[in-house]
Design a protein around this motif. Sequence first.
Motif, short mmCIF file in Angstrom:
data_model
loop_
_atom_site.label_atom_id
_atom_site.label_comp_id
_atom_site.label_asym_id
_atom_site.label_seq_id
_atom_site.Cartn_x
_atom_site.Cartn_y
_atom_site.Cartn_z
N THR A 1 -0.56 6.68 3.76
CA THR A 1 0.49 6.74 2.74
C THR A 1 0.44 5.53 1.83
O THR A 1 0.53 5.65 0.60
CB THR A 1 1.87 6.83 3.41
OG1 THR A 1 1.93 8.01 4.23
CG2 THR A 1 2.99 6.89 2.38
N LEU A 2 0.31 4.34 2.42
CA LEU A 2 0.25 3.13 1.62
C LEU A 2 -0.98 3.11 0.73
O LEU A 2 -0.92 2.72 -0.45
CB LEU A 2 0.27 1.90 2.54
CG LEU A 2 0.24 0.52 1.89
CD1 LEU A 2 1.22 0.40 0.74
CD2 LEU A 2 0.50 -0.56 2.94
N ASP A 3 -2.10 3.57 1.26
CA ASP A 3 -3.32 3.64 0.44
C ASP A 3 -3.13 4.61 -0.72
O ASP A 3 -3.52 4.33 -1.86
CB ASP A 3 -4.49 4.07 1.32
CG ASP A 3 -5.82 3.94 0.61
OD1 ASP A 3 -6.13 2.83 0.13
OD2 ASP A 3 -6.56 4.94 0.54
N ARG A 4 -2.51 5.75 -0.45
CA ARG A 4 -2.31 6.77 -1.48
C ARG A 4 -1.34 6.28 -2.56
O ARG A 4 -1.60 6.40 -3.76
CB ARG A 4 -1.77 8.04 -0.82
CG ARG A 4 -1.56 9.24 -1.75
CD ARG A 4 -2.89 9.87 -2.17
NE ARG A 4 -2.66 11.14 -2.85
CZ ARG A 4 -2.62 12.31 -2.25
NH1 ARG A 4 -2.82 12.40 -0.93
NH2 ARG A 4 -2.42 13.41 -2.94
N LEU A 5 -0.21 5.72 -2.14
CA LEU A 5 0.81 5.31 -3.11
C LEU A 5 0.39 4.08 -3.92
O LEU A 5 0.85 3.89 -5.04
CB LEU A 5 2.13 5.03 -2.39
CG LEU A 5 2.83 6.24 -1.77
CD1 LEU A 5 4.13 5.82 -1.10
CD2 LEU A 5 3.10 7.32 -2.81
N SER A 6 -0.50 3.27 -3.36
CA SER A 6 -0.97 2.08 -4.08
C SER A 6 -2.17 2.39 -4.96
O SER A 6 -2.71 1.49 -5.61
CB SER A 6 -1.33 0.97 -3.09
OG SER A 6 -2.45 1.33 -2.31
#
Length: 292
Positions: free
Chosen positions: A80-85
């Motif tokens: 999720t963090l990789d996707r949102l960033s």
Amino acid sequence: MNVGLGLPINDPAKLLTWARRADAGPFSTLGLLDRLVYDNPEPLVTLAVLAGATSRVRVQTEVLIAPLHNTAILAKQAATLDRLSGGRFTLGIGTAGREDDYLAAGADVRRRGRRLDEQLALLRRAWSGEPYGVGGDGGGDGDRVGPIGPAPARPGGPEVLFGGFVPAVFERVARWGDGFLGAGLGPEWMDTAFRDVEQRWALAGREGRPRLVAQVNVALGPDAVLAEAREEMGGYYAFTGRAEHMLDGLLTTPARIREAVTAFTGIGADEVMLYCWASDPDQIHRLADTLP
């Protein structure tokens, strides 16, 4: 030359200021350490906030103590963090060895290495969109569920760096990782570690080369900033019984910081992380002025 900043942990309210100033400057990455039984902000939550407040700079755990985490939830959080960033997340990962953290999490400190090895296969499986193995906390290969989304921005999952200096760490880089993060050693010793990582990478038949990251502790500013950095760093390393030795490596002048960046770059570091222990965000401008 890529130079990142390790973020101070003693005043979380200032971290948005740190992030926005770093994003506007020359720095490549913002790193944040992980502890459980300590007065630090939780790294994945914090880095998600900082990623949302920035547009360019990468965010990185230095390093996340993976065996304390439920593997399936960690896979989802990291993706999720990789996707949102927008693919700006690096998962620095390791085992650490502070028994109180493991006791608080209900985990066994004695099998932390074996648990991490089990987790790595499952993380890569989840990030590739494959069905997820279940059994306890996900250590089994029998029954499978899944897949666990969302898909990360980077195919196969976020960049993974391993921290530590034992041979098992270098083997994990070669088998599962994208690179190595070394902290607390001078350039001469780090050179040996870098070459060992590269050798094991080649023996594993990996293409290209591992990304190599060095971390050095810094504080730059008036006496109050240096005193705060020494107090915070000394408290963090008190459990080792070698806090004074670690404090001897704290770089507090522009010349020494510049020399360290040049030396680590000279032995092949792709990035040098300047870990800051004092909360004064004006250090960002001072450190930017020291860069070679």
